[in-house]
Design an enzyme around this catalytic site. Structure first.
Site, mmCIF file in Angstrom:
data_model
loop_
_atom_site.group_PDB
_atom_site.id
_atom_site.type_symbol
_atom_site.label_atom_id
_atom_site.label_comp_id
_atom_site.label_asym_id
_atom_site.label_seq_id
_atom_site.Cartn_x
_atom_site.Cartn_y
_atom_site.Cartn_z
ATOM 1 N N SER A 42 -0.379 -4.964 -5.619
ATOM 2 C CA SER A 42 -1.825 -4.881 -5.846
ATOM 3 C C SER A 42 -2.159 -5.173 -7.304
ATOM 4 O O SER A 42 -1.360 -4.890 -8.196
ATOM 5 C CB SER A 42 -2.327 -3.478 -5.510
ATOM 6 O OG SER A 42 -1.858 -3.075 -4.257
HETATM 7 N N1 SAH Z 1 1.151 -0.543 -2.819
HETATM 8 C C1 SAH Z 1 1.861 -1.799 -2.952
HETATM 9 C C2 SAH Z 1 1.114 -3.005 -2.490
HETATM 10 C C3 SAH Z 1 0.697 -2.954 -1.117
HETATM 11 S S1 SAH Z 1 0.593 -4.457 -0.244
HETATM 12 C C4 SAH Z 1 2.316 -2.038 -4.360
HETATM 13 O O1 SAH Z 1 1.949 -1.279 -5.268
HETATM 14 O O2 SAH Z 1 3.064 -2.986 -4.575
HETATM 15 C C5 SAH Z 1 0.522 -3.712 1.339
HETATM 16 C C6 SAH Z 1 1.846 -3.290 1.894
HETATM 17 O O3 SAH Z 1 1.585 -2.579 3.096
HETATM 18 C C7 SAH Z 1 2.749 -4.434 2.269
HETATM 19 O O4 SAH Z 1 3.997 -4.302 1.660
HETATM 20 C C8 SAH Z 1 2.867 -4.338 3.788
HETATM 21 O O5 SAH Z 1 4.110 -4.743 4.302
HETATM 22 C C9 SAH Z 1 2.621 -2.860 4.003
HETATM 23 N N2 SAH Z 1 2.178 -2.497 5.343
HETATM 24 C C10 SAH Z 1 1.376 -3.173 6.188
HETATM 25 N N3 SAH Z 1 1.212 -2.503 7.324
HETATM 26 C C11 SAH Z 1 1.921 -1.350 7.222
HETATM 27 C C12 SAH Z 1 2.141 -0.241 8.076
HETATM 28 N N4 SAH Z 1 1.628 -0.186 9.302
HETATM 29 N N5 SAH Z 1 2.910 0.776 7.610
HETATM 30 C C13 SAH Z 1 3.464 0.730 6.376
HETATM 31 N N6 SAH Z 1 3.287 -0.303 5.533
HETATM 32 C C14 SAH Z 1 2.522 -1.331 5.939
#
Ligand code: SAH
Length: 435
Positions: A117
């Site tokens: 993010s």
């Molecule tokens: N917080 C992260 C960025 C998030 S991007 C950071 O600081 O880098 C969103 C993430 O959510 C992705 O890695 C994606 O794979 C994950 N994601 C998507 N759906 C999900 C789910 N159902 N459960 C857990 N993670 C999920």
């Protein structure tokens, strides 16, 4: 200096939690461009995961600058959150080739079509959680682990769940290497939460479902807070939810754009985007949200003013971007699905008005409507633009047709001064597939 650096558009900029790619914003100055390149070259030359001493101090300097110009200047006030943003080495959470962009306020690819993010969003969500020393926090969407690392010094324990196994394992390794011992990573579907460690004081969701997953609401303590982007695939609102007498009380904070929550949440999605018919939402800015009101449907707004007067060429409202500092961020954006196999061209039209517009720090910093196209892995496959505009002129209508790359699956439309100086207004922005 490569033009991409001047323009602040890294060549590999990808989407996902799309940030601010056209972003020669405050911190893109020549010196930054030089150091970022030097750092990268050094790190690659050493083949190291760790940045060498010299570049580590430059990384630290770049981070302080980013926090001053992108976090504090953009309104983040909580001193503990600001301190954590100053101390968390974001460059350690991205691959070596991406490190040169680590201290720009933008999302970066972390593999598996996912992104880390942008720092402002991380700071904003963290502040909204109001983290306390005794809190036990659940994060859904570990990604790179950066958000969890920012939370780590602010709370007692962080439990974080990642659905993509390779990302979860990698984040766990990075967090362990950097000594974030109070962060616990699990690979699984965050839709179901982590009942073994519930209830949580706070929950932060960094991927977007269509509604609040019931298990997460159930696992939040009474009086607890949840920060979560909810909505359609490309149109979401960041909510702050407080659990009051067993019910989730929602406060809408701002429009936003996150990668979808996949797994169970995605299977239940009712509103699906149509990649054969991309459109701009709220292109005439008549729909507003929040207090003070801002145009709904447009994300990452910077230096944008919503104006309601008889001067609007369409409806009552239009938007004006103002900027007096060359290179400073000044934009709004929205995402959409567009399938280059089904759509050859996009017909774009808008009304535009200018006052004293001149380029920013370089001739590349000009007001535009840009469309950046991304492939199925969220790699950039092309960028097209309408504009630029200069000087002072009254409302005029502009139309164009922009070619869609065959490999395109998603796109981001940006409007703004994009580093230029002066004042530009937009209204009645429309976009239509030419098949
Ligand atoms: N917080 C992260 C960025 C998030 S991007 C950071 O600081 O880098 C969103 C993430 O959510 C992705 O890695 C994606 O794979 C994950 N994601 C998507 N759906 C999900 C789910 N159902 N459960 C857990 N993670 C999920």
């Amino acid at each position: 200096m490569p033009p991409d650096c001047v323009r602040g558009i890294p060549p590999t900029q990808s989407a996902g939690l799309w940030a601010t790619p056209v972003k020669c914003e405050p911190m893109i100055e020549k010196s930054v461009c030089h150091w970022t390149i030097r750092c990268c070259v050094l790190a690659v030359a050493l083949g190291a995961g760790e940045a060498p001493g010299q570049s580590r101090s430059t990384m630290t300097a770049a981070r302080q600058r980013m926090v001053d110009e992108e976090i504090v200047a953009a309104g983040i006030r909580n001193p503990r959150v600001i301190k954590s943003m100053r101390e968390t080495p974001r460059h350690e959470f991205v691959s070596v080739p991406q490190r040169k962009y680590a201290y720009f306020d933008m999302a970066l690819p972390i593999g598996e079509s996912q992104t880390i993010s942008p720092p402002f969003v991380v700071a904003y969500m963290t502040e909204a959680l109001n983290p306390q020393k005794q809190d036990r926090v659940l994060e859904i969407g570990t990604g790179s682990g950066y958000q969890a690392a920012v939370l780590s010094p602010l709370v007692r324990e962080v439990y974080t769940i990642e659905i993509v196994k390779s990302l979860g394992l990698k984040a766990a390794r990075t967090l362990r290497r950097l000594g974030y011992d109070n962060v616990h990573v699990k690979v699984g579907d965050g839709y179901k939460g982590w009942p073994e460690h519930a209830p949580f004081d706070k929950i932060i969701v960094t991927c977007s479902p269509e509604g609040v997953p019931p298990a997460l609401a159930a696992q939040l303590k009474e009086g607890g807070r949840m920060v979560i982007p909810i909505g359609e695939r490309y149109q979401q609102t960041m909510y702050l939810m407080r659990k009051t007498e067993g019910k989730m009380v929602a406060e809408a904070m701002r429009p936003t754009l996150f990668v979808p929550m996949i797994g169970h949440a995605e299977d239940r999605r009712r509103v699906l985007p149509d990649p054969a018919n991309p459109t701009i939402r709220n292109g005439d800015f008549e729909r507003v949200a929040g207090e003070p009101p801002t145009p709904a449907g447009w994300h990452y707004q910077r230096q944008l003013e919503l104006i309601t007067d008889g001067d609007a060429p369409s409806g009552k409202n239009f938007v004006t971007f103002h900027n007096s500092e060359p290179g400073r961020g000044c934009r709004a954006l929205q995402g959409m699905a567009v399938d280059g196999r089904k759509v050859n061209e996009l017909g774009v039209s808008l009304y535009v008005r200018g006052k004293g517009i001149r380029p920013g720090q370089s001739r590349h910093q000009q007001p535009l409507l840009t469309i950046t196209f991304y492939d199925q892995n969220r790699g950039t496959v092309g960028q097209r633009a309408l504009g630029p505009w200069r000087g002072t002129f009254s409302w005029q209508r502009e139309t164009t047709r922009l070619k869609v790359p065959k490999r395109a699956r998603e796109a981001i439309v940006r409007i703004g001064l994009l580093g230029a100086v002066g004042e530009i207004s937009f209204d009645a922005i429309a976009l239509k597939a030419v098949k």
